[in-house]
Motif scaffolding. Structure first.
Motif, PDB file in Angstrom:
ATOM      1  N   UNK B  62     -25.894  83.846  15.136  1.00  0.00           N
ATOM      2  CA  UNK B  62     -25.339  85.038  14.502  1.00  0.00           C
ATOM      3  C   UNK B  62     -24.651  84.563  13.231  1.00  0.00           C
ATOM      4  N   UNK B  63     -24.744  85.341  12.174  1.00  0.00           N
ATOM      5  CA  UNK B  63     -24.107  84.919  10.942  1.00  0.00           C
ATOM      6  C   UNK B  63     -23.889  86.073   9.989  1.00  0.00           C
ATOM      7  N   UNK B  64     -23.526  85.720   8.774  1.00  0.00           N
ATOM      8  CA  UNK B  64     -23.280  86.718   7.733  1.00  0.00           C
ATOM      9  C   UNK B  64     -24.292  86.493   6.602  1.00  0.00           C
ATOM     10  N   UNK B  65     -24.881  87.587   6.149  1.00  0.00           N
ATOM     11  CA  UNK B  65     -25.870  87.485   5.076  1.00  0.00           C
ATOM     12  C   UNK B  65     -25.171  87.127   3.770  1.00  0.00           C
ATOM     13  N   UNK B  66     -25.647  86.080   3.150  1.00  0.00           N
ATOM     14  CA  UNK B  66     -25.080  85.606   1.875  1.00  0.00           C
ATOM     15  C   UNK B  66     -25.851  86.203   0.695  1.00  0.00           C
ATOM     16  N   UNK B  67     -27.151  86.285   0.852  1.00  0.00           N
ATOM     17  CA  UNK B  67     -28.000  86.798  -0.228  1.00  0.00           C
ATOM     18  C   UNK B  67     -29.342  87.207   0.354  1.00  0.00           C
ATOM     19  N   UNK B  68     -30.034  88.099  -0.352  1.00  0.00           N
ATOM     20  CA  UNK B  68     -31.375  88.496   0.111  1.00  0.00           C
ATOM     21  C   UNK B  68     -32.345  88.436  -1.056  1.00  0.00           C
ATOM     22  N   UNK B  69     -33.637  88.265  -0.722  1.00  0.00           N
ATOM     23  CA  UNK B  69     -34.690  88.241  -1.731  1.00  0.00           C
ATOM     24  C   UNK B  69     -34.972  89.641  -2.265  1.00  0.00           C
ATOM     25  N   UNK B  70     -35.771  89.691  -3.340  1.00  0.00           N
ATOM     26  CA  UNK B  70     -35.985  90.942  -4.077  1.00  0.00           C
ATOM     27  C   UNK B  70     -36.680  92.013  -3.252  1.00  0.00           C
ATOM     28  N   UNK B  71     -37.438  91.608  -2.241  1.00  0.00           N
ATOM     29  CA  UNK B  71     -38.191  92.610  -1.469  1.00  0.00           C
ATOM     30  C   UNK B  71     -37.510  93.017  -0.164  1.00  0.00           C
ATOM     31  N   UNK B  72     -36.340  92.495   0.085  1.00  0.00           N
ATOM     32  CA  UNK B  72     -35.636  92.854   1.332  1.00  0.00           C
ATOM     33  C   UNK B  72     -34.996  94.231   1.168  1.00  0.00           C
ATOM     34  N   UNK B  73     -35.231  95.117   2.106  1.00  0.00           N
ATOM     35  CA  UNK B  73     -34.824  96.518   1.957  1.00  0.00           C
ATOM     36  C   UNK B  73     -33.681  96.925   2.885  1.00  0.00           C
ATOM     37  N   UNK B  74     -33.650  96.388   4.098  1.00  0.00           N
ATOM     38  CA  UNK B  74     -32.731  96.942   5.104  1.00  0.00           C
ATOM     39  C   UNK B  74     -31.545  96.035   5.391  1.00  0.00           C
ATOM     40  N   UNK B  75     -31.554  94.847   4.837  1.00  0.00           N
ATOM     41  CA  UNK B  75     -30.489  93.875   5.081  1.00  0.00           C
ATOM     42  C   UNK B  75     -29.800  93.623   3.734  1.00  0.00           C
ATOM     43  N   UNK B  76     -28.453  93.526   3.776  1.00  0.00           N
ATOM     44  CA  UNK B  76     -27.772  93.283   2.490  1.00  0.00           C
ATOM     45  C   UNK B  76     -26.670  92.240   2.671  1.00  0.00           C
ATOM     46  N   UNK B  77     -26.244  91.672   1.584  1.00  0.00           N
ATOM     47  CA  UNK B  77     -25.175  90.665   1.626  1.00  0.00           C
ATOM     48  C   UNK B  77     -23.953  91.247   2.322  1.00  0.00           C
ATOM     49  N   UNK B  78     -23.327  90.432   3.167  1.00  0.00           N
ATOM     50  CA  UNK B  78     -22.144  90.877   3.896  1.00  0.00           C
ATOM     51  C   UNK B  78     -22.440  91.372   5.299  1.00  0.00           C
ATOM     52  N   UNK B  79     -23.710  91.716   5.583  1.00  0.00           N
ATOM     53  CA  UNK B  79     -24.054  92.179   6.937  1.00  0.00           C
ATOM     54  C   UNK B  79     -23.835  91.062   7.968  1.00  0.00           C
ATOM     55  N   UNK B  80     -23.273  91.441   9.087  1.00  0.00           N
ATOM     56  CA  UNK B  80     -23.228  90.528  10.236  1.00  0.00           C
ATOM     57  C   UNK B  80     -24.534  90.729  11.007  1.00  0.00           C
ATOM     58  N   UNK B  81     -25.288  89.651  11.185  1.00  0.00           N
ATOM     59  CA  UNK B  81     -26.634  89.797  11.752  1.00  0.00           C
ATOM     60  C   UNK B  81     -26.870  88.831  12.911  1.00  0.00           C
ATOM     61  N   UNK B  82     -27.718  89.275  13.816  1.00  0.00           N
ATOM     62  CA  UNK B  82     -28.213  88.416  14.891  1.00  0.00           C
ATOM     63  C   UNK B  82     -29.674  88.104  14.612  1.00  0.00           C
ATOM     64  N   UNK B  83     -30.061  86.866  14.866  1.00  0.00           N
ATOM     65  CA  UNK B  83     -31.451  86.452  14.640  1.00  0.00           C
ATOM     66  C   UNK B  83     -32.082  86.096  15.978  1.00  0.00           C
ATOM     67  N   UNK B  84     -33.149  86.803  16.378  1.00  0.00           N
ATOM     68  CA  UNK B  84     -33.827  86.442  17.626  1.00  0.00           C
ATOM     69  C   UNK B  84     -34.505  85.077  17.493  1.00  0.00           C
ATOM     70  N   UNK B  85     -34.902  84.509  18.625  1.00  0.00           N
ATOM     71  CA  UNK B  85     -35.377  83.121  18.610  1.00  0.00           C
ATOM     72  C   UNK B  85     -36.757  82.935  18.001  1.00  0.00           C
TER      73      UNK B  85
END
Lengths: 344, 344
Positions: B62-85
């Motif tokens: 689990x972490x915090x989004x630092x930056x996203x690529x140009x085509x990322x639509x639903x995730x933004x910097x600052x989001x707390x996110x979980x990553x499945x395995x």
């Protein structure tokens, strides 16, 4: 009476045995009118260690009830009956769940204590649970198709259910024997959109196509896997019917299944291990199946046979009287016959 | 940045690696806040052939989004996110069917090209498909339970679904590791009437009982099979969750399944063959499962974690910062810890 006894690989005889008779009050005595030789009979025909004690053969038969024991309630003398390939009481927890092959008081035909279907008469244990009364006479032209309900058509149906065949699905059937061909019928009956039959015998392939196979793959092993993947945009089949029982066939079945798909296995496994543990795991492929609860399926499939919607009896391409049973084994073993029908 | 690298059996190190950074326009860069060590990490920890090229470790974070690529639509910097395995695009045919572990454009963390979760930051491919935004801050007390959704709780849930757990069913869970314990939670959550946990570590058994296990079987092999049969009137369990991956565990699982029952396997198979081909066949036992589509399950299980109905985070009984990761591997390998949580 006369009955079929196997003494070792390649040594099957029709000989005189003690007359079948009622023993338990729940028994019925059935005079056999039609019987069949099963692909599974070929396993001992090729591998049985010779012994002095023979093994009574045959587990698919239709006949007429000659007499019933004192506790039999639903079956009476004169009834034309079909006997599924396992007998069962119809009342235990597993029978009530529709899994008659796991009946707590059931079992298999033949062996040391019981008659087999490839003989003139059979003592049928648990007659009320085991037998299904057919609403036709023995002279009915549908007899071959009705006979398939005792095993091979029920088994193809079981493979299709275990493999989760349904409308719109792509199905692969591994094995072009009588069970595989009935698997094609079952897949079509359950609404499969595409049915890929893996087999290499021209007569069987032609029958498979008549039953509804849309594609034929005659390669084996890795080449067969590659070909099925080509036919399915690289994904594999939603449902795979494993109708052989050899490790190679199971391996092919798992490897042509789509991720998240299912293999319905009805070929009796000839080894202690199942192959392809890792591909089946990483692709979330379900492996299901086993002996078909034919008793449960006979009533379900009967209307389709009686009304001509399915014709599984076409798998019988060899017909002869009881005395010719050894020739029938030979013909099936040499792949000259798909399936042998014995008339009495 | 610092990350965990395995060089061979028993040789796992925290060392400086190239900083994670955006490469593809569909990537997100995540600063890791919590990570875990998985039971499956112990397989290479015990068997990896030493090599010069290390293997980046960790697939639960689990972490915090630092930056996203140009085509990322639903995730933004600052989001707390979980990553499945497993990472996945969320749009391919398999993702749409809920089988994200078979994503046509997905894959697994770590290896040669990708970051692992046991490090300070991770480049997340297919960020829109892969990441789940959590509606809580990093300081939330539920972080351990939320972290289990990335693998171990989702995996226990998958085992339970594959084994067809449902109301009134008798369930057996083979393995008292973190996955098995989460399997107990999942079985109870799905309405199982009875949950038999097969395990022998007192601390794990106690937690299993807290999670809902009703019976404990500490025998192994044939004795375990006999004991489960005793507990189930001779029938076996409707649903068996195989949470180990070793042949012995699978053999036990098949042999304690009730006829017509199902084994849900989530232990990564360590061999090429599955045992007990004949008992599974003759009892019509279904073998299902594989890698859990955790991405599909996170959203399903999230409300139960947020509202405190399940507490899978209790499997973490060892907590330390990144620098102590080698100790965490050791503690889990020596069975001194059930599961290790890494805080950053």
């Amino acid at each position: 009476m006369l009955a079929t006894v196997m003494y070792g690989a390649g040594d099957v005889r029709v000989e005189t045995v003690p007359d079948a008779r009622l023993i338990e009050p729940t028994d019925a005595l059935v005079i056999v009118a039609r019987a069949a030789i099963c692909g599974s009979d070929l396993w001992p025909y090729n591998g049985m260690v010779p012994g002095e004690t023979g093994r009574r053969m045959g587990h698919e038969f239709i006949g007429v009830v000659e007499a019933v024991g004192a506790e039999v309630r639903t079956i009476k003398a004169g009834d034309v009956v079909a006997a599924p390939f396992a007998w069962s009481d119809g009342t235990c927890i597993f029978c009530r769940e529709g899994l008659h092959t796991s009946c707590l008081h059931g079992g298999w035909w033949g062996g040391a204590d019981l008659d087999g279907g490839q003989g003139q008469a059979v003592r049928v244990p648990q007659a009320d649970g085991t037998l299904v009364v057919l609403p036709v006479g023995l002279d009915n032209a549908l007899m071959p198709s009705l006979l398939t309900l005792t095993d091979v058509m029920a088994t193809g149906h079981h493979a299709a259910l275990a493999a989760r065949v349904g409308p719109g699905k792509t199905v692969a059937v591994v094995g072009d024997g009588a069970v595989g061909l009935c698997g094609v019928i079952a897949a079509r009956r359950l609404g499969a959109e595409r049915i890929i039959l893996l087999g290499r015998h021209p007569d069987r392939i032609a029958l498979g196509q008549a039953f509804g196979a849309t594609d034929i793959v005659s390669e084996r092993g890795a080449a067969a896997v590659e070909r099925v993947r080509e036919l399915t945009n690289g994904s594999g089949a939603h449902s795979v019917l494993e109708c052989v029982g050899l490790e190679q066939a199971m391996s092919t079945s798992i490897n042509i299944a789509r991720p998240g798909g299912a293999v319905g296995r009805v070929g009796v496994p000839q080894g202690e291990m199942l192959p392809a543990a890792q591909p089946s795991f990483f692709n979330n492929v379900t492996i299901a199946g086993g002996p078909a609860p034919a008793r449960a399926y006979i009533e379900e499939l009967l209307p389709d046979v009686l009304e001509g919607r399915i014709e599984p009896g076409r798998v019988f391409d060899w017909v002869a009287p009881l005395g010719k049973v050894p020739d029938g084994y030979r013909a099936m073993n040499e792949r000259r016959a798909i399936k042998a029908l014995i008339e009495f």
